[in-house]
Design an enzyme around this catalytic site. Structure first.
Site, PDB file in Angstrom:
ATOM      1  N   SER A 269     109.399  55.832  50.646  1.00 31.25           N
ATOM      2  CA  SER A 269     109.411  57.180  51.194  1.00 31.25           C
ATOM      3  C   SER A 269     110.526  57.359  52.204  1.00 31.25           C
ATOM      4  CB  SER A 269     108.054  57.472  51.852  1.00 31.25           C
ATOM      5  OG  SER A 269     108.195  58.515  52.779  1.00 31.25           O
ATOM      6  N   LYS A 270     111.176  58.495  52.070  1.00 33.28           N
ATOM      7  CA  LYS A 270     112.249  58.869  52.977  1.00 33.28           C
ATOM      8  C   LYS A 270     111.719  58.907  54.421  1.00 33.28           C
ATOM      9  CE  LYS A 270     116.368  60.779  53.594  1.00 33.28           C
ATOM     10  NZ  LYS A 270     117.469  59.888  53.761  1.00 33.28           N
ATOM     11  N   ARG A 271     110.439  59.288  54.516  1.00 35.09           N
ATOM     12  CA  ARG A 271     109.834  59.425  55.843  1.00 35.09           C
ATOM     13  C   ARG A 271     109.880  58.104  56.631  1.00 35.09           C
ATOM     14  NH1 ARG A 271     104.086  60.902  55.550  1.00 35.09           N
ATOM     15  NH2 ARG A 271     104.688  61.476  53.446  1.00 35.09           N
ATOM     16  N   ASP A 279     121.871  58.388  49.914  1.00 35.83           N
ATOM     17  CA  ASP A 279     122.086  57.361  50.946  1.00 35.83           C
ATOM     18  C   ASP A 279     122.721  56.119  50.334  1.00 35.83           C
ATOM     19  OD1 ASP A 279     120.884  58.874  52.941  1.00 35.83           O
ATOM     20  OD2 ASP A 279     118.896  58.011  52.591  1.00 35.83           O
TER      21      ASP A 279
END
Ligand code: GLU
Length: 509
Positions: A269-271, A279
């Site tokens: 997850s990017k979170r 990226d």
């Protein structure tokens, strides 16, 4: 929910060439995360494998979650990944528009049709009313499900409310008995008791459809034959199938793909700072390596092949070889793939890719990039590590004199002084300034002096680079730096060694 395995996981999948239509349907909520990229890739592979069509559809009906610029980023990421679509918002097609908010008038008539057939109903409950009923349910220890309150309004009451402009939603009327089900290519037969299913909102107060409705209408109208998406939709799909039935449509073939995990316990997850596709590209991972690696996160070719171009993936792809178990994204493995891809590049391709990374450390310095690229190619795992590896060519990093001491190379502080003194005139005179001439001059003198190569070349490398490990050795570095800079660095090293020698050797005295 209950899923039955296929009795035989490798059961034949009948797909007719030329008839397949698949779609990737991202919501524009930010960067393309790697799970999304994998879905896009598999969806693309399935279409290409069977000479069908691959479609991009933007699912933007949840306007609150939309991130500005995210749609353009999706186009950009798909192009960067090489996943070209036959139909989509920016390329057109016969089934457009391909952005759901641009299709807003499409959905309501179908919702009305469902209302008429009793499979949906108008709901006028306000947010506050729903919230207080939710709180009551929670207090009773129940999970809140819409209680079909508005299903019991009379036609007259409904007309009145509609006419006086009271905001409404349209909800799916899920039967209270029986089961809802569907077949999934990977998960087999999936069914859920209807009384566990909520009456989803199909059309929101703003007139836009929810995902729950739009995915059904659009997949049907766009002629989608195979739907691939994350397993987070497994539990809702029985409900979608009820809609297909109610509208008299044939559902697509479903393939729900297991999540991509960071480790055994959590989703990628990017979170949590896990990288997105963008990226990775920015960090200097090669797109072909990323695609290759992503393809193997949950699919295998059935043999021990590991390296695939996109074309080879199309050839080898087989939905029967998808894995039901969640895949774990291993950054080290990706880095290894990347390194392998970089090693296999042509020198020209490598030079082209590495040049901006050299520039970050060496801009304005007179360094021969093609030669440096030759020395660096085998050592480059990821491009963003390059600037730090070559920065010493711009400036000698601070380093301790203890670097000159190396037992294996038979190098000590004293022998380092002797070595640099030996090298100085040779480097001052070597002509022409080529690696060959430098090599011959140094090695000839080392042999004559009866010394070991390492005893001389080790301290020379330290003086020139301030590092114990460098792309190329002392000779290559000297050539790259040029005579003048080489002599200046050598003199600086000698000076430090001579002035510091007594202090540095003091502890042994
Ligand atoms: N818009 C959904 C998402 O981004 C797509 C799900 C689907 O492919 O049906 O998760």
């Amino acid at each position: 929910m209950h899923a039955n395995d296929h009795p035989d996981h490798a059961a034949p999948v009948q797909i007719v060439e030329g008839t397949v239509r698949t779609r990737f349907a991202p919501s524009p909520t930010g960067y393309l995360h790697l799970g999304g990229l994998r879905t896009a890739l598999y969806t693309y592979l399935l279409a290409r494998k069977y000479k069908g069509s691959f479609i991009l559809r933007i699912e933007d009906t949840d306007q609150e979650r939309e991130v500005p610029g995210a749609v353009e980023l999706i186009y950009k990421s798909m192009a960067a990944a090489g996943l070209h679509y036959d139909e989509g918002p920016d390329v057109g097609g016969d089934y457009g528009p391909y952005i759901q908010t641009q299709r807003r008038d499409t959905y309501l008539p179908y919702a009305r049709q469902l209302v008429e057939s009793g499979h949906a109903y108008y709901c006028f409950c306000t947010k506050e009313e729903l919230e207080s009923r939710r709180a009551e349910a929670t207090a009773r220890g129940e999970t809140f499900k819409y209680d079909k309150h508005c299903l019991h309004l009379t036609p007259h009451q409904i007309q009145e409310k509609l006419q006086s402009g009271i905001p409404y939603v349209i909800r799916q009327n899920v039967p209270t008995e029986g089961t809802a089900d569907f077949d999934d290519l990977l998960f087999g037969h999936v069914e859920a008791p209807c009384d566990t299913l909520d009456d989803n909102v199909l059309i929101k107060t703003d007139g836009l459809p929810t995902y729950n409705f739009a995915n059904v209408v659009d997949d049907h109208l766009m002629g989608i034959t195979h739907v691939m998406r994350g397993t987070e939709y497994l539990s809702s799909t029985p409900k979608y199938n009820l809609l297909y039935k109610a509208l008299g449509w044939t559902p697509p073939v479903y393939v729900h793909l297991p999540v991509v995990m960071k480790d055994a316990t959590r989703k990628l997850s990017k979170r949590y700072g896990d990288p997105s596709f963008e990226d990775l590209l920015q960090m200097g991972y090669v797109k072909e390596a990323i695609i290759n690696f992503i393809a193997l996160l949950g699919w295998n070719p059935g043999d021990d092949r590991e390296f695939f171009t996109l074309e080879e993936l199309v050839e080898a792809f087989d939905v029967r070889r998808l894995n039901k178990a969640p895949a774990i994204f291993n950054m080290e493995k990706l880095t290894w793939f990347n390194w392998e891809y970089i090693r296999r590049m042509t020198p020209e391709a490598y030079l082209q890719m590495v040049t901006p990374w050299f520039d970050q450390a060496l801009a304005g310095k007179n360094i021969d990039y093609p030669r440096l690229a030759q020395l660096m190619q085998d050592r480059t795992e990821v491009f963003n590590r390059v600037p730090d590896m070559v920065r010493f060519l711009a400036q000698v990093p601070e380093h301790g004199l203890d670097m000159y001491v190396n037992k294996k190379q038979k190098s000590s502080l004293e022998s380092a002084v002797t070595a640099l003194e030996l090298c100085r005139p040779l480097l001052a005179q070597a002509a022409p300034w080529t690696e060959e001439a430098i090599h011959d001059a140094l090695l000839g003198a080392i042999q004559q002096a009866g010394l070991k190569n390492g005893t001389v070349l080790w301290p020379l490398r330290i003086a020139l680079s301030g590092q114990q490990s460098t792309p190329g050795g002392a000779i290559e570095i000297a050539w790259l730096l040029g005579r003048e800079e080489t002599l200046a660095r050598l003199d600086q090293g000698l000076h430090r060694l001579r002035t510091a020698q007594p202090a540095a050797t003091a502890p042994e005295a």
